[in-house]
Design a protein around this motif. Sequence first.
Motif, PDB file in Angstrom:
ATOM      1  N   ASP A  99      15.005   8.571   1.436  1.00  0.00           N
ATOM      2  CA  ASP A  99      14.914   7.658   0.291  1.00  0.00           C
ATOM      3  C   ASP A  99      16.271   7.017  -0.010  1.00  0.00           C
ATOM      4  O   ASP A  99      16.375   5.822  -0.292  1.00  0.00           O
TER       5      ASP A  99
ATOM      6  N   GLU B  63      17.522   3.044   0.423  1.00  0.00           N
ATOM      7  CA  GLU B  63      18.198   2.307  -0.650  1.00  0.00           C
ATOM      8  C   GLU B  63      19.520   1.699  -0.158  1.00  0.00           C
ATOM      9  O   GLU B  63      19.811   0.523  -0.394  1.00  0.00           O
TER      10      GLU B  63
ATOM     11  N   ARG C 112       7.669   5.295   3.653  1.00  0.00           N
ATOM     12  CA  ARG C 112       7.110   5.446   2.305  1.00  0.00           C
ATOM     13  C   ARG C 112       6.019   4.396   2.183  1.00  0.00           C
ATOM     14  O   ARG C 112       6.037   3.380   2.879  1.00  0.00           O
TER      15      ARG C 112
ATOM     16  N   SER D 251       8.415  -1.124   0.844  1.00  0.00           N
ATOM     17  CA  SER D 251       8.652  -0.503   2.151  1.00  0.00           C
ATOM     18  C   SER D 251       7.669  -1.026   3.192  1.00  0.00           C
ATOM     19  O   SER D 251       8.042  -1.295   4.338  1.00  0.00           O
TER      20      SER D 251
END
Length: 918
Positions: free
Chosen positions: A273, A277, A444, A449
């Motif tokens: 994650d 980012e 994800r 995404s």
Amino acid sequence: MSQIPENPLILVDGSSYLFRAYHAPPHLTNSKGEATGAIYGVINMLKSLLKQYQPSHMVVVFDAKGPTFRNDMYSEYKAHRPPMPDDLRTQIEPIHEIIKAMGLPLVSISGVEADDVIGTFSRIATEQQRHVLISTGDKDMAQLVNEHVTLINTMTNTILDPQGVVEKFGIGPELIIDYLALMGDKVDNIPGVPGVGEKTALAMLQGLGSIDQLYENLDKIAALGFRGSKTMAKKLEEHKSQLELSYELATIKLDCDVEQDLEQFKIAEMDKDRLIELYGQCEFKRWLAELLDGKSQAAITEVEAQGSAPLVDDIEASYETILTEAQLSAWADKLRSAELVAFDTETTSLDYMQAELVGMSFAVAPGEAAYLPIAHDYVGAPEQLSKELVFSVMAPILADDSIKKVGQNLKYDQSVLARAGLALNGIAFDTMLESYVFNSVATRHDMDSLALKYLGHKNISFEDIAGKGKKQLTFNQIELEKAAPYAAEDADITLRLHQHLWPLLTKEQTLQTVFNDIELPLLSVLSRIERTGVHIDCEMLAQQSLEIEKRLQELEQEAFALAGEEFNLSSTKQLQGILFEKQGLPVIKKTPKGAPSTAEDVLQELAHDYPLPKLIIEHRGLAKLKSTYTDKLPKLINPETGRVHTSYHQAVTATGRLSSSDPNLQNIPIRNEAGRKIRQAFVADKGKQIVAADYSQIELRIMAHLSQDKGLLNAFAEGKDVHKATAAEVFSVPLEEVTSDMRRKAKAVNFGLIYGMSAFGLSRQLDIPRHEAQHYMDKYFERFPGVLEYMERTRAEAAEQGYVETLFGRRLYLPDIKARNGARRKAAERAAINAPMQGTAADIIKKAMINVDKWLQTCSSEDIQLLMQVHDELVFEIKTEKVDEFSEQICRLMSGAASLDVPLLVEADSGDNWDQAH
């Protein structure tokens, strides 16, 4: 070329990487004009290194800010170097953040250089006879090379072992410092000896040996015959102190103050994650695709052919904002005649029980989308159509089963509309679920995404139009000029995603079946369960909070007494000081920064022999229960319904199980008293009972079915206590002579095998010697050979296919099943064994929920409601006089959710609260 020993400890000279990457093309920037070239270069080199050597241990070392001991020694050291360029300085923090998110240890120690830290770790590894690979472009590092330490320059792919150093420099590693000292270094401002260059230095060192030997044989230097040899002895005498200083400056320090345990450099699991980012901020689109796909760069082309789009942002669209009755009428006609409508809502909140409807968006073809605002109320907002008019036109369209809809997480939209008094029927597809069923671990499953992965498109982000943090606007406050393109794009991209994903699913009939028969119908079931909610006894929870607080204070006092001083039990640093410095407890594991770990598994192990860690574990557990449940649950009560409404997540776990949040129902402990007390606060309304219907040992039954082991099949067919039956076989005693301790151990073996546990893991769980645990497992496989055959067969199939399947065809892809890194491969093998059982259990309870829900639609909600799904149980609220009748029907429907070669047993019980119903 020299051979690198398998799985060396890799020490990366991060500072060397940094400057090489900065000066090498491509000189990238993102759309905000921020420099990203050095970030790309450093990370690219690290990724190449990882791919080529697949190490288990690696550390990236950077220079720290500020002066070093060499500046104290010689104030002119590196004085001529210009300050770091601003566009490089701004890239350092992102580089560090990405490296950490990759799971790579990072070290930077003030007062010394990266070379010194690497030298120290090399020395420690050499003393431990451990092989080291140093990745650097710095020639000075050649002084560290020995039989255990090898250098690699990844730019040129040059590998230097001791012989390689001789071939490159003409001298061995032991003379490299002398070589550097004699020549000096203009870049670092090391003075050296005037007039001594590379050829002169080599001639002297090859002819007479080290600097010490040169001074012992000054009279022999002239005979070496190099240019200037006749005056060299005098130069060396004149500049002796300067040469000694140069020698010290060129010498890499081997005794930095570092943690000695090299296990601290074990590579951790990447934080996907966080990487998503960070890569997104840098706009490294290719890496985003690679990361989200979970495959290597080498496989990217093949992956794209199987589903991922090339990363080009070429979405063309024309969006409309519906502000007049004529527009609304025209779009209503379009929606009624469309083959498929993409639909999305815009609201004031992510909480489906509080969200107010602000607008709706639709798409009927790629690029043909519109936003229908109804509640933007900022100052100066244009006049919008009334909610009454919009609802009168849209309600029949939304409720019409024959008008097929696709959305992204339509469970949320269905719940929001239901709260507004609108029905959403005709749900034909959901892109979140399509992606999840296609490959649960590839990415994800949020829209941003998916758009990036499958369409190569970067969506307008909510933060772009609403701002960040406390000042972030709710959707009703956002200007239509910004809100409309954002909302219409959501519908447009949803339609495009469906057009991309659905053909991928239809190529595999089993995946299409999982989607159509399990995930899609479950969507509406979960929406109803969430909106029903469950009643919570706040007073009981308040009392429990007081009791827990009292126990926490008692534990604190006991801990202070054991420690001999007061300290903060929640402070990792203070706890490290007490346990490992003051009390001298053994250090079992270390953090990436080299500090003794106080993680849960470490404390569990220490608790076997020491009282304080045991107290800390109890304190942590109770503090978490208090903050997560007894204190928090009352705050989650919805003021309109007076009930708590969890959110179920259909597309999170790899295996197909549901997870939940706010509150997380799956994490309420059931094996300790405090956890059971929390369940007592989940209560039935007056005149009703809580009924919990639970699958009995479902994963073991699935193991029996999948493995076809005769011993297990017979035990279940005959209705035996399977743990007792296992104990009888493993301990070679008659069934009636099995003790409770034998059964406990057999149960650990049964469940351990489901999760791919090793003998080491079993020994830790049962607190027995490893050889004893291995004996239990050997006996088990001897008595239940079908289980061993299943495990071996599954491992082989997983390695061959790259995935495993549940009984119903759900797939779990295993990217690490062929990893050279043993730990990652073993973890993937354990997952391969467990996933078919856990995933099949998830499929069965989902099918049961769908069957039960169909029946519930024929019943009165006053008589029965489905409240929760937790692990292998369904929890209901049933009118007291109907409990027996309905419990029987529930058990029948749940046990009929699948046909196995062993009975699928469901047990139901009831009580005034959830705990009593167990």
